[in-house]
Design a protein around this motif. Structure first.
Motif, PDB file in Angstrom:
ATOM      1  N   GLY A 194      33.889  66.019  31.529  1.00 50.61           N
ATOM      2  CA  GLY A 194      34.607  64.739  31.624  1.00 50.61           C
ATOM      3  C   GLY A 194      35.642  64.660  32.718  1.00 50.61           C
ATOM      4  O   GLY A 194      36.575  63.858  32.637  1.00 50.61           O
ATOM      5  N   VAL A 195      35.491  65.492  33.783  1.00 46.80           N
ATOM      6  CA  VAL A 195      36.445  65.388  34.892  1.00 46.80           C
ATOM      7  C   VAL A 195      36.021  64.280  35.859  1.00 46.80           C
ATOM      8  O   VAL A 195      34.853  63.894  35.906  1.00 46.80           O
ATOM      9  CB  VAL A 195      36.558  66.726  35.673  1.00 46.80           C
ATOM     10  N   ASP A 196      36.985  63.782  36.632  1.00 47.30           N
ATOM     11  CA  ASP A 196      36.677  62.762  37.640  1.00 47.30           C
ATOM     12  C   ASP A 196      36.291  63.407  38.966  1.00 47.30           C
ATOM     13  O   ASP A 196      35.479  62.861  39.713  1.00 47.30           O
ATOM     14  CB  ASP A 196      37.895  61.852  37.854  1.00 47.30           C
ATOM     15  N   PHE A 197      36.904  64.553  39.253  1.00 43.30           N
ATOM     16  CA  PHE A 197      36.644  65.269  40.513  1.00 43.30           C
ATOM     17  C   PHE A 197      36.484  66.761  40.202  1.00 43.30           C
ATOM     18  O   PHE A 197      37.175  67.283  39.311  1.00 43.30           O
ATOM     19  CB  PHE A 197      37.828  65.160  41.475  1.00 43.30           C
ATOM     20  N   LEU A 198      35.631  67.423  40.981  1.00 46.71           N
ATOM     21  CA  LEU A 198      35.474  68.889  40.829  1.00 46.71           C
ATOM     22  C   LEU A 198      35.160  69.483  42.199  1.00 46.71           C
ATOM     23  O   LEU A 198      34.353  68.921  42.956  1.00 46.71           O
ATOM     24  CB  LEU A 198      34.358  69.184  39.838  1.00 46.71           C
ATOM     25  N   SER A 199      35.820  70.597  42.513  1.00 44.43           N
ATOM     26  CA  SER A 199      35.606  71.258  43.812  1.00 44.43           C
ATOM     27  C   SER A 199      34.798  72.535  43.654  1.00 44.43           C
ATOM     28  O   SER A 199      35.034  73.307  42.713  1.00 44.43           O
ATOM     29  CB  SER A 199      36.944  71.686  44.422  1.00 44.43           C
ATOM     30  N   LEU A 200      33.901  72.775  44.611  1.00 43.13           N
ATOM     31  CA  LEU A 200      33.190  74.062  44.704  1.00 43.13           C
ATOM     32  C   LEU A 200      33.209  74.534  46.151  1.00 43.13           C
ATOM     33  O   LEU A 200      33.384  73.720  47.070  1.00 43.13           O
ATOM     34  CB  LEU A 200      31.724  73.923  44.270  1.00 43.13           C
ATOM     35  N   SER A 201      32.978  75.825  46.326  1.00 41.56           N
ATOM     36  CA  SER A 201      32.897  76.395  47.666  1.00 41.56           C
ATOM     37  C   SER A 201      31.727  77.375  47.681  1.00 41.56           C
ATOM     38  O   SER A 201      31.644  78.259  46.826  1.00 41.56           O
ATOM     39  CB  SER A 201      34.202  77.129  47.978  1.00 41.56           C
ATOM     40  N   ALA A 202      30.837  77.231  48.677  1.00 42.01           N
ATOM     41  CA  ALA A 202      29.578  77.990  48.655  1.00 42.01           C
ATOM     42  C   ALA A 202      29.779  79.498  48.816  1.00 42.01           C
ATOM     43  O   ALA A 202      28.963  80.284  48.342  1.00 42.01           O
ATOM     44  CB  ALA A 202      28.665  77.467  49.756  1.00 42.01           C
ATOM     45  N   HIS A 203      30.885  79.887  49.484  1.00 45.18           N
ATOM     46  CA  HIS A 203      30.981  81.327  49.785  1.00 45.18           C
ATOM     47  C   HIS A 203      31.377  82.174  48.579  1.00 45.18           C
ATOM     48  O   HIS A 203      31.463  83.397  48.672  1.00 45.18           O
ATOM     49  CB  HIS A 203      31.882  81.589  51.006  1.00 45.18           C
ATOM     50  N   LYS A 204      31.597  81.531  47.425  1.00 40.74           N
ATOM     51  CA  LYS A 204      31.800  82.310  46.195  1.00 40.74           C
ATOM     52  C   LYS A 204      30.486  82.419  45.423  1.00 40.74           C
ATOM     53  O   LYS A 204      30.438  82.917  44.315  1.00 40.74           O
ATOM     54  CB  LYS A 204      32.845  81.632  45.299  1.00 40.74           C
ATOM     55  N   LEU A 205      29.423  81.850  46.010  1.00 37.29           N
ATOM     56  CA  LEU A 205      28.129  81.767  45.312  1.00 37.29           C
ATOM     57  C   LEU A 205      27.016  82.364  46.180  1.00 37.29           C
ATOM     58  O   LEU A 205      25.901  81.877  46.185  1.00 37.29           O
ATOM     59  CB  LEU A 205      27.845  80.286  44.975  1.00 37.29           C
ATOM     60  N   TYR A 206      27.337  83.378  46.989  1.00 36.98           N
ATOM     61  CA  TYR A 206      26.306  84.086  47.754  1.00 36.98           C
ATOM     62  C   TYR A 206      25.686  83.208  48.838  1.00 36.98           C
ATOM     63  O   TYR A 206      24.526  83.366  49.204  1.00 36.98           O
ATOM     64  CB  TYR A 206      25.251  84.692  46.805  1.00 36.98           C
ATOM     65  N   ALA A 207      26.475  82.241  49.315  1.00 33.07           N
ATOM     66  CA  ALA A 207      26.086  81.401  50.452  1.00 33.07           C
ATOM     67  C   ALA A 207      27.209  81.526  51.487  1.00 33.07           C
ATOM     68  O   ALA A 207      28.236  82.144  51.213  1.00 33.07           O
ATOM     69  CB  ALA A 207      25.897  79.968  49.972  1.00 33.07           C
ATOM     70  N   PRO A 208      27.032  80.953  52.679  1.00 30.90           N
ATOM     71  CA  PRO A 208      28.041  81.223  53.714  1.00 30.90           C
ATOM     72  C   PRO A 208      29.357  80.480  53.538  1.00 30.90           C
ATOM     73  O   PRO A 208      29.451  79.512  52.783  1.00 30.90           O
ATOM     74  CB  PRO A 208      27.358  80.749  55.000  1.00 30.90           C
ATOM     75  N   LYS A 209      30.349  80.949  54.292  1.00 30.53           N
ATOM     76  CA  LYS A 209      31.649  80.276  54.346  1.00 30.53           C
ATOM     77  C   LYS A 209      31.538  79.017  55.190  1.00 30.53           C
ATOM     78  O   LYS A 209      30.692  78.938  56.068  1.00 30.53           O
ATOM     79  CB  LYS A 209      32.673  81.236  54.987  1.00 30.53           C
ATOM     80  N   GLY A 210      32.397  78.034  54.908  1.00 32.39           N
ATOM     81  CA  GLY A 210      32.409  76.821  55.746  1.00 32.39           C
ATOM     82  C   GLY A 210      31.639  75.664  55.149  1.00 32.39           C
ATOM     83  O   GLY A 210      31.364  74.689  55.854  1.00 32.39           O
TER      84      GLY A 210
END
Ligand code: PLP
Length: 422
Positions: A194-210
């Motif tokens: 039930g959140v309005d916004f959520l952030s993710l970053s690929a480099h914590k998931l075995y994908a590249p930074k940036g």
């Protein structure tokens, strides 16, 4: 790059790019380099691949692909959510976050204060958890957004995001969660949460930074942070980072298929590592709630030593770990997270974070367990703060420790003005 063998226990700082992810990206570096916004067929194929990646990521968090906006990183996603809430509700000039956020939020909050906004940094208790009554009491008619992390990057402690979102909904306040440390490790369902916004970053998931993303719930009023072209349905200007988006999509696909099994294994490794350290090295303590935390993180206080010295000696035998966020490495201040949990500056400076990932093995843990105890012993043997130091009877250890504690506290600034109290 060096071909030396490293034993990597710093997966909360960043993760290795999975070979499957690198393989998926390469065709989009070599051949699929067209601009996905162009009209010809060569570009249409690239556009389709970007949209397929978006659907894989949407699936991972149970969102609609239209609710996903790609950004350059988790930091940009956090800044965008808070900025959007303030700009779309100009009468509301108050933001609530917590004292243990990543610097992406802490420093943005401090920047906002300088711009004349009011920012509340909620305190946490000694196991790193939030007081939800205090959170509720802190919401005011002019509160634009509540932004809290889902999982702490230093201790792994989880905040009850679903309950936080319910409180915010009942008060008509927007809610954002920084879920950067969670994907693959926890089940993520934005609809249930039930959140309005959520952030993710690929480099914590075995994908590249940036490459990162911001989930924006359907019908939420939104103002872009990066203003430019019509990319991302007008939500973020700038030509899409196609190879990285493809890599992010592949990582999300792998996470949906395999990571619950992988992280069950990682949890066992982490638990074995932690319980053996506690058993074999005296005067060690785990920071943060041991139940309510990520399955891969163990933050341990080693009394009478400086974490920086431990990390240097570990590095000499090829072991990578850290004393907190990679974004604050080099700072001599003790971790703001551990200080907010009430650790003394001296104890906070003796804490090491071990964060495991899907490529860690039993052999890695054995290697660390073989090298860590003699390193701690060696450092304690030369530490005058150690009560069993051989020269202990030659001077007053208690006063030496108290003096050291005082010096550190003075250096840090005893009152952390960011934290409000109940
Ligand atoms: N939020 C948390 C909890 C993090 O751990 C990090 C990175 O360590 C960030 C935000 C920032 O993400 P990025 O490095 O993609 O900007």
């Amino acid at each position: 790059m060096s071909q030396e063998r490293f034993y990597y226990f710093d997966n909360n700082a960043t993760t290795r790019v999975a070979p499957e992810v690198a393989d998926a990206m390469i065709p989009f570096l070599r051949d699929g380099w067209a601009n996905p916004s162009s009209a010809y067929r060569m570009a249409t194929e690239v556009h389709k691949a970007v949209e397929t990646a978006r659907s894989h990521i949407a699936e991972l968090i149970h969102a609609d692909p239209k609710e996903i906006t790609f950004t350059s990183c988790g930091t940009e996603s956090n800044n965008t959510a808070i900025h959007s809430a303030l700009v779309t509700q100009p009468g509301k000039r108050h933001v609530i976050t917590t004292a243990v956020e990543h610097s992406a939020n802490i420093n943005f909050g401090e920047f906002l204060r300088k711009q004349g906004y009011d920012v509340t940094f909620l305190p946490v208790d000694s196991d790193g958890s939030l007081d939800l009554h205090l959170l509720e009491k802190s919401i005011r008619p002019d509160t634009a957004i509540v932004s809290t992390m889902w999982a702490n990057n230093e201790t792994g402690v989880l905040f009850p995001v679903e309950e936080i979102a319910a409180i915010c909904r009942s008060k008509g306040v927007l809610v954002h969660t920084d879920a950067v440390q969670t994907p693959g490790k926890l089940k993520l369902d934005v609809k249930a949460t039930g959140v309005d916004f959520l952030s993710l970053s690929a480099h914590k998931l075995y994908a590249p930074k940036g490459i990162g993303l911001l989930y924006v719930k359907r019908r939420t009023r939104f103002q872009p942070y990066v203003i430019g072209g019509h990319q991302e349905r007008g939500r973020r200007g700038g030509t899409e980072n196609v190879p990285h988006i493809i890599g992010f999509g592949k990582a999300a696909e792998l996470a949906s298929a395999h990571f619950s099994t992988e992280y069950a294994r990682v949890r066992k490794l982490r638990d074995r590592l932690e319980s053996t350290i506690l058993k074999t090295i005296p005067n060690t303590f785990v920071n943060g709630d041991r139940e309510n935390r990520l399955p891969n993180t163990s933050n341990i206080a080693f009394e009478f030593v400086e974490a920086e010295a431990v990390l240097m000696l570990l590095d000499q035998v090829g072991i990578c770990a850290s004393s907190g966020s990679a974004c604050t490495t080099g700072s001599l201040d003790p971790s703001h997270v551990l200080m907010a949990m009430g650790l003394t500056p001296m104890r906070a400076r003796g804490c090491v974070r071990f964060s495991l990932g899907i490529y860690n093995t039993d052999e890695d843990v054995d290697y660390l367990l073989q090298h860590l105890p003699p390193i701690i012993q060696k450092l304690r043997d030369i530490s005058p703060l150690n009560p069993s130091h051989p020269d202990n009877d030659k001077y007053d250890v208690d006063s030496a420790r108290a003096k050291h504690e005082q010096d550190l506290a003075a250096a840090v600034g005893k009152e952390d003005e960011r934290t409000i109290t109940a």
